[in-house]
Design an enzyme around this catalytic site. Structure first.
Site, short mmCIF file in Angstrom:
data_model
loop_
_atom_site.label_atom_id
_atom_site.label_comp_id
_atom_site.label_asym_id
_atom_site.label_seq_id
_atom_site.Cartn_x
_atom_site.Cartn_y
_atom_site.Cartn_z
N GLU A 144 -1.08 -5.35 8.49
CA GLU A 144 0.05 -4.75 9.52
C GLU A 144 -0.53 -5.05 10.98
O GLU A 144 -1.94 -4.85 11.30
CB GLU A 144 -0.12 -3.30 9.35
CG GLU A 144 0.51 -2.96 8.01
CD GLU A 144 0.72 -1.18 8.01
OE1 GLU A 144 0.34 -0.60 8.82
OE2 GLU A 144 1.07 -0.98 6.80
N ASP A 156 0.76 -1.36 0.07
CA ASP A 156 -0.05 -0.02 -0.08
C ASP A 156 0.98 1.21 0.06
O ASP A 156 0.40 2.32 0.07
CB ASP A 156 -1.02 -0.04 1.01
CG ASP A 156 -0.34 0.00 2.48
OD1 ASP A 156 0.80 -0.16 2.54
OD2 ASP A 156 -1.11 0.17 3.44
N SER A 157 2.41 0.86 -0.03
CA SER A 157 3.06 2.34 -0.11
C SER A 157 2.79 2.72 -1.54
O SER A 157 3.15 3.86 -1.89
CB SER A 157 4.66 1.96 -0.04
OG SER A 157 4.93 0.74 -1.20
N LYS A 169 -1.07 -9.23 2.71
CA LYS A 169 -0.42 -8.84 3.96
C LYS A 169 -1.36 -7.89 4.87
O LYS A 169 -2.26 -7.11 4.20
CB LYS A 169 0.95 -8.28 3.42
CG LYS A 169 1.82 -7.50 4.53
CD LYS A 169 2.97 -7.01 4.18
CE LYS A 169 3.22 -5.77 3.44
NZ LYS A 169 3.00 -4.62 4.26
N ASP A 179 -1.27 -6.08 -0.38
CA ASP A 179 -1.52 -5.36 1.19
C ASP A 179 -2.98 -5.30 1.12
O ASP A 179 -3.80 -4.86 0.30
CB ASP A 179 -0.95 -4.07 1.21
CG ASP A 179 0.49 -4.21 1.78
OD1 ASP A 179 0.93 -4.95 2.64
OD2 ASP A 179 1.02 -3.00 1.75
N GLU A 191 9.67 -4.05 10.22
CA GLU A 191 10.06 -2.58 9.57
C GLU A 191 10.38 -1.80 10.74
O GLU A 191 9.82 -1.65 11.69
CB GLU A 191 8.60 -2.14 8.99
CG GLU A 191 8.96 -0.71 8.46
CD GLU A 191 8.06 -0.39 7.26
OE1 GLU A 191 7.16 -0.89 6.93
OE2 GLU A 191 8.38 0.99 6.84
O1 KIV Z 1 3.52 -1.11 1.46
C1 KIV Z 1 4.73 -1.59 1.29
O2 KIV Z 1 5.40 -1.23 0.45
C2 KIV Z 1 5.29 -2.31 2.42
C3 KIV Z 1 6.79 -2.70 2.32
C4 KIV Z 1 7.52 -1.58 2.65
C5 KIV Z 1 7.19 -3.75 3.16
O3 KIV Z 1 4.65 -2.65 3.28
#
Ligand code: KIV
Length: 263
Positions: A115, A44-45, A113, A83, A182
């Site tokens: 968090e 989600d970055s 994924k 994510d 992280e």
């Molecule tokens: O969203 C993302 O890119 C991430 C990575 C930095 C692990 O969660």
């Protein structure tokens, strides 16, 4: 043979380090897959890197699905993980199962994924795993909690380090196939990596994790800012900007295109 969550656990047993990179589109996903990365993460970055938001909070499940479908078309060998964005899984177990289920059904991803390691998230991971969905955990600095925790390093006191270890163990017991660590102290990541049977994937967590992940825009030197722990392996921002400037100059000076040959 395509990479699977089980294979990543075998890689840890064999001492083979795991490589993970982010992707948000078909083209970069295809390049990464052909270069042999183990896991392509639609992180989600992309809210910040691709969509230009200030944080990861605004990106929606629909937007993640859109990007993940494009990435899927480029990935043939790597494990594709997507994510779950902010508020697509924290409201209730049924919301989490529906959101994760949509990702697996609509994108063909091999895992999701999410968090956090606090008790409610452990129950969510267990529910997803019991529904048959592979889950990658993510603890330490969790950008979806930026409003509460900022982007500070986590686990810096002995108590906070112990808490992270407890969360990692709980995630493993809930059935996560790996955990992203992280921005936590190297020694905390080393202890967690040593205590778990599933792999740890570090970002700003030192050299003793079982694998490493970077945001691809940072790796390629495309971002206008990158965290201190990210390494740029190229300076594509300068290369791309130079190419665009050369193009503009050529057009303005009448250097491109050349006249077509007669006949
Ligand atoms: O969203 C993302 O890119 C991430 C990575 C930095 C692990 O969660």
């Amino acid at each position: 043979m395509a990479v699977t969550p089980q294979k990543l656990i075998q890689y840890k047993q064999q001492g083979r380090r795991i490589t993970v990179l982010t992707a948000a589109d078909y083209l970069f996903a295809q390049i990464m897959d052909q270069a042999g990365v183990d896991v392509v993460l639609v992180g989600d970055s992309l809210a910040m890197v691709t969509l230009g938001y200030d944080t990861t909070l605004p990106v929606t499940l629909e937007e993640m699905l859109h990007h993940a479908k494009a990435v899927r078309r480029g990935v043939k060998q790597a494990l594709l993980v997507v994510d779950l964005p902010f508020l697509s899984y924290q409201v209730s177990l049924s919301q989490a199962i529906e959101s994760a289920g949509r990702i697996l059904k609509e994108t063909g991803a091999g895992g999701v994924k999410l968090e956090g390691g606090y008790p409610a998230i452990i129950d969510t991971v267990a529910a997803l795993v019991q529904t048959g969905m592979p889950v990658l955990g993510h603890i330490g600095l969790t950008p979806q909690a930026v409003r509460r925790l900022g982007y500070r390093q986590q686990g810096t006191t002995p108590e906070a380090g112990e808490q992270l270890l407890a969360e990692a163990i709980a995630l493993e017991q809930a059935g996560a196939f790996a955990i992203v660590l992280e921005h936590i102290p190297d020694h905390v990541a080393a202890t967690i990596s040593q205590k778990l049977s599933i792999p740890t994937i570090g970002i700003g967590a030192g050299p003793d994790c079982d694998g490493q992940v970077l945001v691809t825009a940072d790796l390629l030197g495309l971002s206008d800012w990158r965290p201190p722990f990210a390494k740029a392996y190229a300076n594509l921002r300068e290369t791309v900007q130079g190419a665009v400037e050369d193009f503009c100059r050529d057009i303005r000076e009448g250097q491109f295109p050349p006249s077509s040959p007669k006949g």
